[in-house]
Design a protein around this motif. Structure first.
Motif, PDB file in Angstrom:
ATOM      1  N   VAL A 195      49.089  23.444 -60.213  1.00  0.00           N
ATOM      2  CA  VAL A 195      49.268  22.460 -59.378  1.00  0.00           C
ATOM      3  C   VAL A 195      49.300  21.170 -60.030  1.00  0.00           C
ATOM      4  O   VAL A 195      50.213  20.082 -59.386  1.00  0.00           O
ATOM      5  CB  VAL A 195      48.323  22.435 -58.181  1.00  0.00           C
ATOM      6  N   LYS A 196      48.872  20.853 -61.226  1.00  0.00           N
ATOM      7  CA  LYS A 196      48.876  19.735 -61.928  1.00  0.00           C
ATOM      8  C   LYS A 196      50.373  19.401 -62.389  1.00  0.00           C
ATOM      9  O   LYS A 196      50.853  18.269 -62.327  1.00  0.00           O
ATOM     10  CB  LYS A 196      48.208  19.894 -63.333  1.00  0.00           C
ATOM     11  N   LEU A 222      52.738  26.876 -53.348  1.00  0.00           N
ATOM     12  CA  LEU A 222      53.725  26.140 -52.280  1.00  0.00           C
ATOM     13  C   LEU A 222      52.986  25.468 -51.367  1.00  0.00           C
ATOM     14  O   LEU A 222      53.685  24.380 -51.049  1.00  0.00           O
ATOM     15  CB  LEU A 222      54.381  27.412 -51.531  1.00  0.00           C
ATOM     16  N   THR A 223      51.803  25.497 -50.711  1.00  0.00           N
ATOM     17  CA  THR A 223      51.046  24.601 -49.673  1.00  0.00           C
ATOM     18  C   THR A 223      51.013  23.412 -50.347  1.00  0.00           C
ATOM     19  O   THR A 223      50.970  22.138 -49.698  1.00  0.00           O
ATOM     20  CB  THR A 223      49.970  25.245 -49.028  1.00  0.00           C
ATOM     21  N   ALA A 224      50.571  23.349 -51.698  1.00  0.00           N
ATOM     22  CA  ALA A 224      50.206  21.956 -52.271  1.00  0.00           C
ATOM     23  C   ALA A 224      51.578  21.213 -52.412  1.00  0.00           C
ATOM     24  O   ALA A 224      51.658  19.828 -52.265  1.00  0.00           O
ATOM     25  CB  ALA A 224      49.626  22.378 -53.537  1.00  0.00           C
ATOM     26  N   VAL A 264      45.998  16.417 -52.391  1.00  0.00           N
ATOM     27  CA  VAL A 264      45.542  17.685 -52.742  1.00  0.00           C
ATOM     28  C   VAL A 264      44.454  17.779 -53.618  1.00  0.00           C
ATOM     29  O   VAL A 264      44.200  16.731 -54.604  1.00  0.00           O
ATOM     30  CB  VAL A 264      46.584  18.764 -53.332  1.00  0.00           C
ATOM     31  N   VAL A 265      43.602  18.760 -53.372  1.00  0.00           N
ATOM     32  CA  VAL A 265      42.470  19.208 -54.335  1.00  0.00           C
ATOM     33  C   VAL A 265      42.705  20.617 -54.588  1.00  0.00           C
ATOM     34  O   VAL A 265      42.950  21.411 -53.933  1.00  0.00           O
ATOM     35  CB  VAL A 265      41.001  18.811 -53.715  1.00  0.00           C
ATOM     36  N   SER A 319      56.691  28.174 -62.453  1.00  0.00           N
ATOM     37  CA  SER A 319      55.699  26.956 -62.879  1.00  0.00           C
ATOM     38  C   SER A 319      55.810  27.221 -64.347  1.00  0.00           C
ATOM     39  O   SER A 319      55.934  28.415 -65.095  1.00  0.00           O
ATOM     40  CB  SER A 319      54.423  27.055 -62.235  1.00  0.00           C
ATOM     41  N   GLU A 320      55.419  25.764 -64.967  1.00  0.00           N
ATOM     42  CA  GLU A 320      55.308  26.145 -66.494  1.00  0.00           C
ATOM     43  C   GLU A 320      54.026  26.973 -66.847  1.00  0.00           C
ATOM     44  O   GLU A 320      54.220  27.535 -68.090  1.00  0.00           O
ATOM     45  CB  GLU A 320      55.155  24.644 -67.197  1.00  0.00           C
TER      46      GLU A 320
END
Length: 383
Positions: free
Chosen positions: A312-313, A293-295, A305-306, A161-162
């Motif tokens: 996650v963003k 991964l689940t998100a 998703v929360v 991820s970034e």
């Protein structure tokens, strides 16, 4: 065209997000272009059979030896055992030369726990995957920084991820040949598996959480938040899919909060996707995540998703398809409350998640990593 030989090195094949990501990556890679082997440092993982059933070649440090009555082969086995022991005394240097004399074009340190010098196989290009956020995960930060001199030897660093890339570069000061590649998911298979029936209570919204039952996933605080929302008259059920070393603590928290009737511990499920698909939204309550991964899987299924994990963003993009909260309990609680009570907002994020699902196409996601491997193979050929 001769296939490019890739050797992945992984510490143990457990039922976790990193292992699922490795499984999806290998199954999605084009087998007409790549010949793939996985060297497993510990052979007691619960997912060894899952990988083997998918036709994935697994080897261990004793794979080069075999039972025999032939005295010459026996002598060779003894020699290999001695060379293996010597390699371990050198922090793994030379281990793969003994265990996998076939060699490789590319060696990928996917998630190694120790002896990482083994990945520097003579003549092979090397890739290091960074799965965590060094800012928020102290144990992972210490593990990475303890091998800082080795990091400079890798031909490529791949961050999932970034968020992970920025923290890695900040703590190591390594910026050259560092790239971001999301873990590719097998979107077609996920959508098919999500259609399978499951038995869940009806009539109340279901909030779903999926992951290994360990402290960093924040499931205990999620149960406390669930209790608080029930006390506020916000009726719903919490389904937690997963197992792990913290299961007894999670069970005690359920008893302490008297939520035995509203929390469902589904345990480990080989197919968690029907649970996600049946939920109003998925919650990622982790204190730290390189990339949840689940998100990604939830959004692939069109489920909002929360999440308390900033990475996650990236998955949401510019689409309103979920909520990113702060890491604290109060902020996470407020986000879950909004998703359960604000119907207009929920309809917007649900529509957004369904739109966003198109972004998670497994073949397109793996394509970028295939290009990286092809580029490294070309560099190897050029010398």
């Amino acid at each position: 065209m001769e296939k490019i030989r890739i050797l992945f090195v992984h510490h143990r094949l457990l039922c976790g997000g990193t292992e699922q990501a490795l499984y999806d990556l290998i199954t999605l890679l084009n087998k007409d272009k790549f010949d793939i082997t996985v060297f497993v440092q510990n052979d007691d993982g619960t997912w060894n059979q899952k990988f083997q059933n998918a036709g994935i070649r697994l080897i261990y440090d004793y794979s080069c030896r075999r039972a025999t009555w032939n005295p010459l082969v026996k002598a060779g086995n003894i020699c290999k055992k001695m060379r293996t022991a010597q390699a371990y005394r050198r922090d793994g240097e030379g281990l793969l030369e003994v265990c996998w004399p076939q060699g490789a074009d590319i060696v990928v340190s996917y998630a190694t726990s120790s002896y990482e010098k083994m990945v520097f196989l003579p003549g092979a290009k090397t890739v290091k995957f960074i799965h965590g956020n060094l800012d928020t995960n102290q144990m992972y930060r210490e593990e990475i920084l303890s091998n800082l001199p080795l990091l400079h030897r890798f031909d490529r660093i791949v961050c999932v991820s970034e968020d992970a890339r920025q923290s890695f570069c900040r703590h190591t000061s390594i910026t050259k040949y560092v790239s971001v590649h999301w873990n590719p998911i097998n979107s077609r298979q996920i959508r098919a598996l999500a259609q399978r029936p499951i038995d869940l209570p009806r009539g109340e919204p279901i909030v779903c959480a999926v992951g290994r039952l360990s402290y960093e996933k924040g499931f205990e605080r999620l149960i406390v938040i669930h209790r608080r929302l029930l006390d506020q008259g916000i009726h719903h059920r919490l389904v937690i899919v997963g197992d792990g070393i913290e299961r007894s603590y999670v069970e005690r928290e359920i008893i302490a909060t008297e939520t035995q009737d509203t929390v469902i511990l589904a345990g480990y499920q080989e197919n968690p996707y029907p649970y996600i698909a049946a939920s109003r939204f998925l919650v990622c309550s982790s204190y730290t995540e390189g990339l949840c991964l689940t998100a990604m899987e939830a959004l692939c299924l069109g489920v909002p998703v929360v999440a308390s994990a900033p990475s996650v963003k990236e998955l949401l993009g510019e689409t309103l398809c979920g909520l990113i909260t702060e890491t604290g309990n109060a902020s996470l609680e407020a986000g879950i409350r909004k998703m359960l009570t604000d119907e207009l907002f929920y309809r917007q994020v649900k529509q957004g998640a369904q739109t966003r699902s198109a972004a998670f196409d497994g073949q397109q996601m793996v394509g970028a990593l295939e290009e990286l491997f092809l580029q490294l193979a070309e560099e190897k050929r050029e010398g």
